[in-house]
Design a protein around this motif. Structure first.
Motif, PDB file in Angstrom:
ATOM      1  N   GLU A   1       1.103  -1.385  -0.245  1.00 13.51           N
ATOM      2  CA  GLU A   1      -0.022   0.107   0.243  1.00 13.51           C
ATOM      3  C   GLU A   1       0.250   1.507  -0.125  1.00 13.51           C
ATOM      4  O   GLU A   1       0.303   2.076  -0.829  1.00 13.51           O
ATOM      5  CB  GLU A   1      -0.956   0.066   0.801  1.00 13.51           C
ATOM      6  CG  GLU A   1      -1.552   1.210   1.296  1.00 13.51           C
ATOM      7  CD  GLU A   1      -2.716   0.576   0.466  1.00 13.51           C
ATOM      8  OE1 GLU A   1      -3.072   1.242  -1.212  1.00 13.51           O
ATOM      9  OE2 GLU A   1      -3.965   0.025   0.556  1.00 13.51           O
ATOM     10  N   LYS A   2       1.852   1.244   0.573  1.00 14.96           N
ATOM     11  CA  LYS A   2       2.811   2.497   0.855  1.00 14.96           C
ATOM     12  C   LYS A   2       3.421   2.643  -0.693  1.00 14.96           C
ATOM     13  O   LYS A   2       3.682   3.717  -0.710  1.00 14.96           O
ATOM     14  CB  LYS A   2       4.286   2.174   1.933  1.00 14.96           C
ATOM     15  CG  LYS A   2       3.338   2.013   3.194  1.00 14.96           C
ATOM     16  CD  LYS A   2       4.970   1.820   4.711  1.00 14.96           C
ATOM     17  CE  LYS A   2       5.529   1.658   4.024  1.00 14.96           C
ATOM     18  NZ  LYS A   2       6.553   1.311   5.249  1.00 14.96           N
ATOM     19  N   GLU A   3       4.017   1.751  -1.292  1.00 18.79           N
ATOM     20  CA  GLU A   3       5.042   1.808  -2.226  1.00 18.79           C
ATOM     21  C   GLU A   3       3.240   2.104  -3.997  1.00 18.79           C
ATOM     22  O   GLU A   3       3.558   3.459  -4.493  1.00 18.79           O
ATOM     23  CB  GLU A   3       5.327   0.002  -2.874  1.00 18.79           C
ATOM     24  CG  GLU A   3       5.394   0.106  -4.597  1.00 18.79           C
ATOM     25  CD  GLU A   3       5.792  -1.147  -4.968  1.00 18.79           C
ATOM     26  OE1 GLU A   3       5.393  -1.814  -5.630  1.00 18.79           O
ATOM     27  OE2 GLU A   3       6.080  -2.105  -3.626  1.00 18.79           O
ATOM     28  N   LEU A   4       2.328   1.680  -3.286  1.00 17.94           N
ATOM     29  CA  LEU A   4       1.137   2.482  -4.484  1.00 17.94           C
ATOM     30  C   LEU A   4       0.801   3.484  -3.996  1.00 17.94           C
ATOM     31  O   LEU A   4       0.195   3.926  -5.221  1.00 17.94           O
ATOM     32  CB  LEU A   4      -0.246   0.619  -4.719  1.00 17.94           C
ATOM     33  CG  LEU A   4       0.640  -0.026  -5.421  1.00 17.94           C
ATOM     34  CD1 LEU A   4      -0.800  -0.913  -4.498  1.00 17.94           C
ATOM     35  CD2 LEU A   4       1.170   0.153  -6.515  1.00 17.94           C
ATOM     36  N   ASN A   5       0.675   4.018  -2.782  1.00 18.01           N
ATOM     37  CA  ASN A   5       0.051   5.285  -2.461  1.00 18.01           C
ATOM     38  C   ASN A   5       1.229   5.721  -1.631  1.00 18.01           C
ATOM     39  O   ASN A   5      -0.079   5.539  -0.044  1.00 18.01           O
ATOM     40  CB  ASN A   5      -1.251   5.116  -2.206  1.00 18.01           C
ATOM     41  CG  ASN A   5      -2.566   4.123  -3.028  1.00 18.01           C
ATOM     42  OD1 ASN A   5      -2.554   5.187  -3.929  1.00 18.01           O
ATOM     43  ND2 ASN A   5      -2.722   3.132  -2.766  1.00 18.01           N
TER      44      ASN A   5
END
Length: 182
Positions: free
Chosen positions: A71-75
């Motif tokens: 999630e951190k990577e994508l957002n």
């Protein structure tokens, strides 16, 4: 794409259904809805954060960490995955008492604080990790601000006591332990 044309609110409905299934402790159904959502719209924010929470509740910590990191990577602009990952590492650290686990939690809370600097709960948890990492002066600075809030964050008093104790400032440690009791 055709489904989205006919049902533009479908992603929201799938997400909300998953969220409610989780609250009802029907995590398998929640994951099914989230998997459908991810296939339909992989860019939908917070999918992986909710998946991470479910994995954490199921005791699958490595899978939870993986979901939060994805999630951190994508957002990268979303605060939630940083805070949830920080909370997970803090739980692990509270059990393991390992400096590395507190450091991991601290890094996540720092990023969460950057993304939402007014969030008192994040600041409190950041201060808690700083104290555990023997960065007690930094913890005192954050916690001193938290007790000035209206209403003051009561748990900050005990953390201030711990932090002053780490600094071997015993009169202030006692003072804040007493304020916590009062």
């Amino acid at each position: 794409d055709q489904l989205m044309a006919y049902y533009p609110s479908l992603p929201v409905v799938l997400y909300e259904s998953a969220r409610l299934y989780r609250l009802e402790k029907k995590n398998n159904l929640a994951l099914e809805e989230l998997n459908k959502l991810e296939k339909l719209n992989s860019d939908y924010p917070t999918i992986r954060t909710l998946i991470g929470k479910i994995y954490q509740e199921e005791g699958l910590m490595e899978k939870a960490i993986e979901a939060f990191n994805k999630e951190k990577e994508l957002n990268p602009g979303l605060m939630d995955p940083y805070v949830e990952l920080g909370n997970l590492y803090l739980k692990i650290a509270d059990i393991s008492r390992k400096e590395e686990d507190f450091r991991k939690a601290s890094l996540q809370f720092q990023k969460g604080n950057e993304l939402n600097p007014g969030n008192l709960e994040i600041q409190f948890k950041l201060a808690k990790t700083y104290r555990a990492l023997k960065r007690s002066s930094e913890a005192v600075a954050i916690l001193s601000n938290l007790i000035k809030q209206s209403p003051p964050m009561v748990d900050a008093y005990i953390e201030l006591g711990y932090s002053y104790e780490n600094l071997e400032d015993y009169p202030n440690a006692i003072k804040y332990y007493q304020k916590y009791i009062d």
